[in-house]
Design a protein around this motif. Structure first.
Motif, PDB file in Angstrom:
ATOM      1  N   PRO A  87     -37.388  37.654   1.052  1.00  0.00           N
ATOM      2  CA  PRO A  87     -38.184  39.363   1.224  1.00  0.00           C
ATOM      3  C   PRO A  87     -39.358  39.089   1.968  1.00  0.00           C
ATOM      4  CG  PRO A  87     -37.078  38.771  -1.162  1.00  0.00           C
ATOM      5  CD  PRO A  87     -37.075  37.467  -0.299  1.00  0.00           C
ATOM      6  N   ALA A  88     -39.643  39.648   3.045  1.00  0.00           N
ATOM      7  CA  ALA A  88     -40.998  39.963   3.668  1.00  0.00           C
ATOM      8  C   ALA A  88     -41.891  40.395   2.683  1.00  0.00           C
ATOM      9  CB  ALA A  88     -40.716  40.626   5.073  1.00  0.00           C
ATOM     10  N   PRO A  89     -41.788  41.403   1.719  1.00  0.00           N
ATOM     11  CA  PRO A  89     -42.869  41.800   1.286  1.00  0.00           C
ATOM     12  C   PRO A  89     -43.463  40.974   0.189  1.00  0.00           C
ATOM     13  CG  PRO A  89     -41.109  43.363   1.099  1.00  0.00           C
ATOM     14  CD  PRO A  89     -40.696  42.457   1.859  1.00  0.00           C
ATOM     15  N   ARG A  90     -42.464  40.049  -0.251  1.00  0.00           N
ATOM     16  CA  ARG A  90     -42.975  39.114  -1.212  1.00  0.00           C
ATOM     17  C   ARG A  90     -43.805  37.774  -0.574  1.00  0.00           C
ATOM     18  NH1 ARG A  90     -38.417  38.911  -5.619  1.00  0.00           N
ATOM     19  NH2 ARG A  90     -37.244  38.013  -3.697  1.00  0.00           N
ATOM     20  N   ASN A  91     -43.757  37.817   0.686  1.00  0.00           N
ATOM     21  CA  ASN A  91     -44.077  36.537   1.380  1.00  0.00           C
ATOM     22  C   ASN A  91     -45.101  36.772   2.542  1.00  0.00           C
ATOM     23  OD1 ASN A  91     -42.692  34.452   0.078  1.00  0.00           O
ATOM     24  ND2 ASN A  91     -40.947  35.825   0.477  1.00  0.00           N
ATOM     25  N   VAL A  92     -46.097  37.677   2.167  1.00  0.00           N
ATOM     26  CA  VAL A  92     -46.937  38.151   3.463  1.00  0.00           C
ATOM     27  C   VAL A  92     -47.587  36.793   3.760  1.00  0.00           C
ATOM     28  CG1 VAL A  92     -48.943  39.532   3.856  1.00  0.00           C
ATOM     29  CG2 VAL A  92     -47.082  40.427   2.377  1.00  0.00           C
ATOM     30  N   GLY A  93     -47.890  36.759   5.218  1.00  0.00           N
ATOM     31  CA  GLY A  93     -48.324  35.533   5.758  1.00  0.00           C
ATOM     32  C   GLY A  93     -47.682  34.251   5.990  1.00  0.00           C
ATOM     33  N   ALA A  94     -46.322  34.177   5.028  1.00  0.00           N
ATOM     34  CA  ALA A  94     -45.626  33.160   5.176  1.00  0.00           C
ATOM     35  C   ALA A  94     -45.029  32.842   6.525  1.00  0.00           C
ATOM     36  CB  ALA A  94     -44.791  33.158   3.992  1.00  0.00           C
ATOM     37  N   GLU A  95     -44.696  31.404   6.939  1.00  0.00           N
ATOM     38  CA  GLU A  95     -44.194  31.363   8.074  1.00  0.00           C
ATOM     39  C   GLU A  95     -42.746  30.578   7.798  1.00  0.00           C
ATOM     40  OE1 GLU A  95     -46.405  29.509  11.199  1.00  0.00           O
ATOM     41  OE2 GLU A  95     -48.130  30.063  10.300  1.00  0.00           O
ATOM     42  N   ILE A  96     -41.827  30.846   8.766  1.00  0.00           N
ATOM     43  CA  ILE A  96     -40.622  30.025   8.718  1.00  0.00           C
ATOM     44  C   ILE A  96     -40.374  29.725  10.207  1.00  0.00           C
ATOM     45  CG2 ILE A  96     -38.054  30.030   8.569  1.00  0.00           C
ATOM     46  CD1 ILE A  96     -38.437  32.062   6.161  1.00  0.00           C
ATOM     47  N   LEU A  97     -40.072  28.438  10.559  1.00  0.00           N
ATOM     48  CA  LEU A  97     -39.907  27.984  11.844  1.00  0.00           C
ATOM     49  C   LEU A  97     -38.335  27.518  11.900  1.00  0.00           C
ATOM     50  CD1 LEU A  97     -41.215  27.213  14.821  1.00  0.00           C
ATOM     51  CD2 LEU A  97     -41.616  25.116  13.680  1.00  0.00           C
ATOM     52  N   VAL A  98     -37.802  28.024  12.763  1.00  0.00           N
ATOM     53  CA  VAL A  98     -36.201  27.483  12.936  1.00  0.00           C
ATOM     54  C   VAL A  98     -36.188  26.867  14.388  1.00  0.00           C
ATOM     55  CG1 VAL A  98     -33.934  28.451  13.416  1.00  0.00           C
ATOM     56  CG2 VAL A  98     -35.499  29.857  11.917  1.00  0.00           C
ATOM     57  N   LYS A  99     -35.754  25.628  14.167  1.00  0.00           N
ATOM     58  CA  LYS A  99     -35.572  24.770  15.660  1.00  0.00           C
ATOM     59  C   LYS A  99     -34.332  24.362  15.714  1.00  0.00           C
ATOM     60  CE  LYS A  99     -37.159  21.816  18.695  1.00  0.00           C
ATOM     61  NZ  LYS A  99     -37.228  22.332  19.944  1.00  0.00           N
ATOM     62  N   GLU A 100     -33.862  24.660  17.013  1.00  0.00           N
ATOM     63  CA  GLU A 100     -32.546  24.034  17.531  1.00  0.00           C
ATOM     64  C   GLU A 100     -32.591  22.758  17.935  1.00  0.00           C
ATOM     65  OE1 GLU A 100     -28.673  23.171  18.748  1.00  0.00           O
ATOM     66  OE2 GLU A 100     -29.366  24.960  17.564  1.00  0.00           O
ATOM     67  N   ILE A 101     -31.985  21.849  17.300  1.00  0.00           N
ATOM     68  CA  ILE A 101     -32.190  20.259  17.592  1.00  0.00           C
ATOM     69  C   ILE A 101     -30.798  20.043  18.449  1.00  0.00           C
ATOM     70  CG2 ILE A 101     -33.463  19.929  15.738  1.00  0.00           C
ATOM     71  CD1 ILE A 101     -30.993  18.581  14.368  1.00  0.00           C
ATOM     72  N   ALA A 102     -29.716  20.588  18.610  1.00  0.00           N
ATOM     73  CA  ALA A 102     -28.615  20.468  19.453  1.00  0.00           C
ATOM     74  C   ALA A 102     -27.727  21.743  19.480  1.00  0.00           C
ATOM     75  CB  ALA A 102     -27.669  19.162  18.848  1.00  0.00           C
ATOM     76  N   GLY A 103     -26.965  21.720  20.411  1.00  0.00           N
ATOM     77  CA  GLY A 103     -26.072  23.080  20.566  1.00  0.00           C
ATOM     78  C   GLY A 103     -26.533  24.167  21.166  1.00  0.00           C
ATOM     79  N   GLU A 104     -26.105  25.428  20.824  1.00  0.00           N
ATOM     80  CA  GLU A 104     -26.507  26.495  21.438  1.00  0.00           C
ATOM     81  C   GLU A 104     -27.369  27.468  20.814  1.00  0.00           C
ATOM     82  OE1 GLU A 104     -25.264  26.923  24.781  1.00  0.00           O
ATOM     83  OE2 GLU A 104     -24.160  24.986  24.566  1.00  0.00           O
ATOM     84  N   GLU A 105     -28.383  27.892  21.394  1.00  0.00           N
ATOM     85  CA  GLU A 105     -29.463  28.703  20.748  1.00  0.00           C
ATOM     86  C   GLU A 105     -28.853  30.107  20.546  1.00  0.00           C
ATOM     87  OE1 GLU A 105     -30.823  28.417  24.993  1.00  0.00           O
ATOM     88  OE2 GLU A 105     -30.308  26.900  23.569  1.00  0.00           O
ATOM     89  N   GLU A 106     -28.191  30.470  21.479  1.00  0.00           N
ATOM     90  CA  GLU A 106     -27.436  31.950  21.373  1.00  0.00           C
ATOM     91  C   GLU A 106     -26.519  31.966  19.985  1.00  0.00           C
ATOM     92  OE1 GLU A 106     -26.907  29.986  23.905  1.00  0.00           O
ATOM     93  OE2 GLU A 106     -28.223  31.023  25.312  1.00  0.00           O
ATOM     94  N   ALA A 107     -26.094  30.613  19.353  1.00  0.00           N
ATOM     95  CA  ALA A 107     -25.386  30.784  18.382  1.00  0.00           C
ATOM     96  C   ALA A 107     -26.135  31.066  16.981  1.00  0.00           C
ATOM     97  CB  ALA A 107     -24.639  29.610  18.217  1.00  0.00           C
ATOM     98  N   ILE A 108     -27.360  31.163  17.052  1.00  0.00           N
ATOM     99  CA  ILE A 108     -28.220  31.332  15.867  1.00  0.00           C
ATOM    100  C   ILE A 108     -28.600  32.837  15.647  1.00  0.00           C
ATOM    101  CG2 ILE A 108     -30.642  30.856  14.832  1.00  0.00           C
ATOM    102  CD1 ILE A 108     -30.676  28.362  16.490  1.00  0.00           C
ATOM    103  N   GLN A 109     -28.166  33.423  14.532  1.00  0.00           N
ATOM    104  CA  GLN A 109     -28.465  34.764  13.822  1.00  0.00           C
ATOM    105  C   GLN A 109     -29.409  34.760  12.864  1.00  0.00           C
ATOM    106  OE1 GLN A 109     -25.111  36.617  12.235  1.00  0.00           O
ATOM    107  NE2 GLN A 109     -26.169  38.689  12.105  1.00  0.00           N
ATOM    108  N   VAL A 110     -30.508  35.339  12.868  1.00  0.00           N
ATOM    109  CA  VAL A 110     -31.677  35.521  11.943  1.00  0.00           C
ATOM    110  C   VAL A 110     -31.365  36.683  11.014  1.00  0.00           C
ATOM    111  CG1 VAL A 110     -33.989  35.017  11.316  1.00  0.00           C
ATOM    112  CG2 VAL A 110     -33.044  33.766  12.830  1.00  0.00           C
TER     113      VAL A 110
END
Length: 140
Positions: A87-110
């Motif tokens: 939940p965004a409201p409970r995590n103000v200022g928090a970061e998450i980094l999603v890194k594609e290491i192999a494959g197709e970045e188009e296949a990532i859904q957030v």
């Protein structure tokens, strides 16, 4: 007799001694984390405490995954991958980094929680950096 009572006390109430740089602090009935992001995690029956600057690193993700604040999520998206955000409201200022290491970045859904959005850039990326502004997760 005193040792037996101390052992029983610890058994029922857990460890209650807190040290700061090796100096024992007075016993108190509560903790207050300042500068940390605390999130209730009912699925695992715990409270997660994230201290900014200390990153978590996920295993390589190949399916659906629940990201945590302050996590580097490593993705191998040869097949579609869904990253669920906390939940965004409970995590103000928090970061998450999603890194594609192999494959197709188009296949990532957030995806965000119910009633929340993810403000995404139009072009697909190999690295997605998300920051909570308290209302939504913003891609930077």
């Amino acid at each position: 007799m005193s040792r037996v009572l101390n052992w029983i006390d610890t058994l029922f109430f857990g460890v209650r001694r807190i040290f700061a740089a090796g100096v024992e602090l007075p016993e108190r009935p509560a903790l207050n984390f300042i500068g940390a992001i605390c999130t209730d995690n009912p699925a695992e029956n715990r409270t997660d405490v994230f201290i900014p600057g200390a990153w978590l690193v996920s295993p390589v993700v190949t399916g659906t995954y629940a990201a945590r604040p302050g996590e580097l999520v490593r993705v191998n998206a040869h097949d579609p991958v869904t990253i669920r955000l906390p939940p965004a409201p409970r995590n103000v200022g928090a970061e998450i980094l999603v890194k594609e290491i192999a494959g197709e970045e188009e296949a990532i859904q957030v995806v965000a929680g119910k009633g929340q959005q993810v403000a995404r850039a139009a072009a697909p990326r190999v690295t997605i950096r998300l920051v909570s502004d308290g209302a939504t997760w913003v891609v930077i």
